[in-house]
Design an enzyme around this catalytic site. Structure first.
Site, PDB file in Angstrom:
ATOM      1  N   HIS A 160      -5.392  -2.365 -11.001  1.00 40.26           N
ATOM      2  CA  HIS A 160      -4.981  -1.007 -10.620  1.00 40.26           C
ATOM      3  C   HIS A 160      -3.540  -0.752 -11.043  1.00 40.26           C
ATOM      4  CE1 HIS A 160      -8.096   0.095  -7.278  1.00 40.26           C
ATOM      5  NE2 HIS A 160      -8.662  -0.617  -8.239  1.00 40.26           N
TER       6      HIS A 160
ATOM      7  N   LYS B 138     -14.758  -7.650  -4.428  1.00 40.10           N
ATOM      8  CA  LYS B 138     -14.704  -7.182  -5.807  1.00 40.10           C
ATOM      9  C   LYS B 138     -14.498  -8.403  -6.693  1.00 40.10           C
ATOM     10  CE  LYS B 138     -14.432  -3.480  -7.449  1.00 40.10           C
ATOM     11  NZ  LYS B 138     -15.595  -2.697  -7.944  1.00 40.10           N
TER      12      LYS B 138
ATOM     13  N   ASP C  24     -19.389  -7.950  -6.075  1.00 44.04           N
ATOM     14  CA  ASP C  24     -19.487  -6.914  -7.113  1.00 44.04           C
ATOM     15  C   ASP C  24     -18.627  -7.287  -8.319  1.00 44.04           C
ATOM     16  OD1 ASP C  24     -19.537  -4.668  -8.696  1.00 44.04           O
ATOM     17  OD2 ASP C  24     -18.211  -3.504  -7.384  1.00 44.04           O
ATOM     18  N   PRO C  25     -19.216  -7.907  -9.335  1.00 45.12           N
ATOM     19  CA  PRO C  25     -18.437  -8.285 -10.516  1.00 45.12           C
ATOM     20  C   PRO C  25     -18.341  -7.161 -11.548  1.00 45.12           C
ATOM     21  CG  PRO C  25     -20.645  -9.155 -10.715  1.00 45.12           C
ATOM     22  CD  PRO C  25     -20.599  -8.444  -9.381  1.00 45.12           C
ATOM     23  N   ASN C  26     -18.760  -5.968 -11.210  1.00 46.20           N
ATOM     24  CA  ASN C  26     -18.629  -4.833 -12.135  1.00 46.20           C
ATOM     25  C   ASN C  26     -19.130  -5.164 -13.545  1.00 46.20           C
ATOM     26  OD1 ASN C  26     -15.866  -3.578 -10.347  1.00 46.20           O
ATOM     27  ND2 ASN C  26     -17.601  -2.299 -10.949  1.00 46.20           N
TER      28      ASN C  26
ATOM     29  N   HIS D  11     -20.655   4.153  -2.608  1.00 46.12           N
ATOM     30  CA  HIS D  11     -19.598   3.613  -3.445  1.00 46.12           C
ATOM     31  C   HIS D  11     -18.273   4.299  -3.113  1.00 46.12           C
ATOM     32  CE1 HIS D  11     -17.230   4.363  -7.220  1.00 46.12           C
ATOM     33  NE2 HIS D  11     -17.305   3.051  -7.276  1.00 46.12           N
ATOM     34  N   SER D  12     -17.181   3.619  -3.424  1.00 44.64           N
ATOM     35  CA  SER D  12     -15.861   4.221  -3.225  1.00 44.64           C
ATOM     36  C   SER D  12     -14.953   3.889  -4.397  1.00 44.64           C
ATOM     37  CB  SER D  12     -15.244   3.665  -1.933  1.00 44.64           C
ATOM     38  OG  SER D  12     -13.845   3.609  -2.009  1.00 44.64           O
ATOM     39  N   ASN D  13     -14.229   4.910  -4.858  1.00 46.17           N
ATOM     40  CA  ASN D  13     -13.012   4.692  -5.655  1.00 46.17           C
ATOM     41  C   ASN D  13     -11.821   4.858  -4.713  1.00 46.17           C
ATOM     42  OD1 ASN D  13     -14.658   6.243  -8.303  1.00 46.17           O
ATOM     43  ND2 ASN D  13     -13.636   4.284  -8.565  1.00 46.17           N
TER      44      ASN D  13
ATOM     45  N   HIS E 225     -12.024   2.245   0.029  1.00 44.90           N
ATOM     46  CA  HIS E 225     -10.742   1.654  -0.332  1.00 44.90           C
ATOM     47  C   HIS E 225      -9.662   1.963   0.710  1.00 44.90           C
ATOM     48  CE1 HIS E 225     -12.628   1.262  -4.281  1.00 44.90           C
ATOM     49  NE2 HIS E 225     -11.562   0.680  -4.788  1.00 44.90           N
TER      50      HIS E 225
ATOM     51  N   ARG F 224      -6.556   7.175 -15.249  1.00 45.43           N
ATOM     52  CA  ARG F 224      -6.707   5.801 -14.798  1.00 45.43           C
ATOM     53  C   ARG F 224      -6.813   4.880 -16.000  1.00 45.43           C
ATOM     54  NH1 ARG F 224     -10.940   3.080 -10.447  1.00 45.43           N
ATOM     55  NH2 ARG F 224     -10.391   0.932 -10.961  1.00 45.43           N
TER      56      ARG F 224
END
Lengths: 421, 421
Positions: free
Chosen positions: B28, B192, B220-222, B319-321, B348, B401
């Site tokens: 981030h 994450k 969650d390994p994206n 889900h969340s950002n 988050h 982002r």
């Protein structure tokens, strides 16, 4: 805004005169049953809806109604929960054999629908808003309906001919279509088939095509054909029909028909609850779902179905049983708010000579129903008619729909078993 | 009720401090971007919402905002139509690489969402009703969230350590989890992952299981693992994890993983719009969809998705950002009104030290967020914070982002390409 809380419910069964319309199961009785649901609130506002009026439905409506006082009129989820609990281990019983197999889920759904529509009517009245506004906003201010053609006798056995006349062959069907189109302006036509051998019904469709070259045409034999017969008819009418409705029973049968025709198949018989959707889609059994808020579970459930149709590329239209103006208003508000309504809706309206709502709010214009002005459903209960039709209910002796027995009076060996062709 | 018509829109981009949370793409940035949307109406009522704040999103929000004056605040269908027209041939641009492939449909959906939430807030304020009431009624008065664990650096490179501390190994993750559970009461935990080689993340999950024997755990390994690696991890953690989230990219990849594990797979990466749903379901790629009203298209679209999940037997969570309180309030009202929310939602929130809504309305109790009292979303914009965070936006220089560039500052060869393991 003040709270809007349910204080009580009034359920009034009514019987309305119904002509001898023929279908694959038999023939309509002289009276069709409906119930008028009034949901009263602490704000003095009453929400209205119209539901089935057969004995099993009435028993379920009364069971559920007892659980509703105290419910917030906005709380559709709460309604669903209360109805589910109230009906508990209900015995599934479909109000008609023409809308698929009965199930507990469908029984709960049709009970929820009866009250949910009334709650939306109450919400709309409380907010000074049309129901369609509360359903996401009208994407059309007028909802197209199709002209619903039926084979019919001149009158019920032993009675005088009715005002609609006989229609038992292609000429009769074309004459009926001309009456419907002249009087209401319908821009598409649907023939209730499954009555005569397929050749005769194919001939009727060709006669309609000749008389109405530009009207989309549909044929609905109510699952009265085998898969082979369905293939034969589909082959004969590909390029002529807009869609073929429920040619044969069941999802696997429909899938077998769909696999061998380019004609889109529609259903209000094999996919009639959310439980049927996964198999219907996985097997490619249908291309169009004919939704019906009365048995899918109300407005929100119908919008859920619409979302599924949109997501999976299915067409969407609307099924009709015999109904009066409260149901017509509900169907119109819902259809107005569903973007992906891809075909004109069905309605039995032209066949009803009696009405339960005050005149003026509902008139077809060019085959479409303008959305009634609000608030709510935008229609007013005609109390005199309610009293009269309830009296008719008390007197008529009919307590559930039965298309077989009156057919047996004329054809003693009639069983109503399908597929017959 | 008087009409409630949109008269104008104010869009204010803000930047909020964000700690150096690691993920499969990178880390981030020091600031996360959001935008605060205010929809003004002729009734003097303003509806609020919170959306992405990157440049492409802002351009779309402004384009759409210009088309909104005159819109009935109840007319969600009209909003969708206007936004679709306004965006026309928009270039699809996903606000983050972590929520699936960009598309025109998703761009329109996220723009619709930004305004739809605000319209519901305005409706609720006009009617004296909570948003959840307008969404069908709260089925739960408190919405469970999970504690969201991140590998993280002690501070952004070149800056002092932040208040959250470093977490780069199992001990660090367990310490973080203890902080989250102690402070907020979360009853489930999500890590994450996709940051370190799978063995290390498996070890972290086992450490969490030892420290929290009864907390459901998620990883969650994206989409940072190959199918083979995913099989390996799924095998190692079957019976330990509640679900495994997006182990590998794409629907076919996820389907290949799902075919060989009993561990449910969840996604907010391979099924992220209605266009993805048919293939996702047909291939059995996922068992749980992590919805997000921000990119699925708002409240009504999320309910449509919920209906699909219910119909097809899929689980549903959220889900969340990175987000602030306006989004949290919206998520909470929506989750309260969705009966089949089958898992605690992501948020988050604990990682944000700045806030845009006035204190008091949003506080976790036992890991769950009580639904804010209405009207509307039940939160009030903190105008001082808005001014300050907008100033921070103007000064920070970040306009979209980018998790890759700041990682490159530390690891010059970093590409963010996946799957890396």
């Amino acid at each position: 805004m003040s709270k809007l809380t349910v204080t009580g419910v009034t359920i009034t069964p009514i019987a309305v005169q119904d002509p001898p319309l023929l279908n694959s199961v038999g023939v309509h009785q002289p009276y069709a049953l409906r119930s008028i649901v009034e949901v009263h609130t602490d704000a003095g506002i009453t929400g209205l809806s119209e539901a089935y009026g057969d004995d099993p439905t009435l028993a379920n409506l009364h069971k559920a109604a007892a659980a509703l006082p105290g419910l917030d009129a906005f709380d559709v989820n709460g309604l669903t929960r209360r109805v589910g609990v109230a009906l508990g281990q209900v015995t599934p019983d479909s109000p008609t054999e023409l809308v698929g197999a009965p199930s507990v889920a469908k029984t709960v759904a049709s009970t929820v629908s009866a009250f949910e529509v009334a709650l939306f009517d109450a919400q709309g009245k409380a907010l000074g808003r049309r129901v369609c506004d509360l359903l996401g906003g009208a994407v059309r201010e007028s909802v197209p309906f199709s002209g619903y053609l039926f084979y019919k006798w001149a009158g019920h056995p032993g009675e005088e001919p009715d005002e609609f006349g006989e229609a038992l062959d292609p000429d009769g069907i074309v004459a009926q279509a001309k009456w419907l189109v002249d009087r209401y302006g319908f821009g598409s036509l649907k023939l209730k088939g499954g009555v005569f051998p397929p050749e005769q019904e194919i001939a009727a469709i060709h006669a309609l095509r000749a008389a109405f070259p530009d009207h989309p045409l549909r044929l609905d034999p109510n699952a009265n054909w085998t898969v082979d017969t369905s293939h034969y008819v589909a082959g004969a009418l590909e390029g002529v029909l807009e869609y073929l409705e429920d040619p044969t029973p069941g999802i696997p049968g429909m899938a077998a028909v769909a696999a061998r025709t380019g004609l889109p198949l529609a259903t209000n018989m094999c996919v009639t609850s959310f439980d049927d959707v996964p198999a219907g889609i996985a097997q490619g059994a249908v291309q169009i779902i004919l939704s019906d808020h009365h048995f899918w579970g109300g407005f929100r459930a119908s919008q859920k179905l619409a979302g599924i149709c949109e997501t999976f590329g299915l067409g969407l239209s609307m099924h009709s049983n015999t109904h009066l103006g409260l149901s017509l208003a509900a169907m119109t508000h819902l259809a107005a708010a569903v973007p992906n309504l891809t075909y004109a809706c069905d309605t039995h309206s032209p066949w009803q000579t009696e009405e339960i709502v005050e005149p003026g709010a509902l008139s077809f214009v060019d085959g479409a129903m303008p959305v009634p002005d609000g608030p709510g459903l935008g229609v007013t209960l005609d109390r005199d008619a309610l009293a009269r039709l309830h009296g008719q209910y008390l007197g008529c002796g009919i307590r559930r729909r039965d298309d077989i027995t009156p057919m047996r009076a004329v054809h003693p060996d009639w069983t109503g078993e399908r597929p017959r062709f």
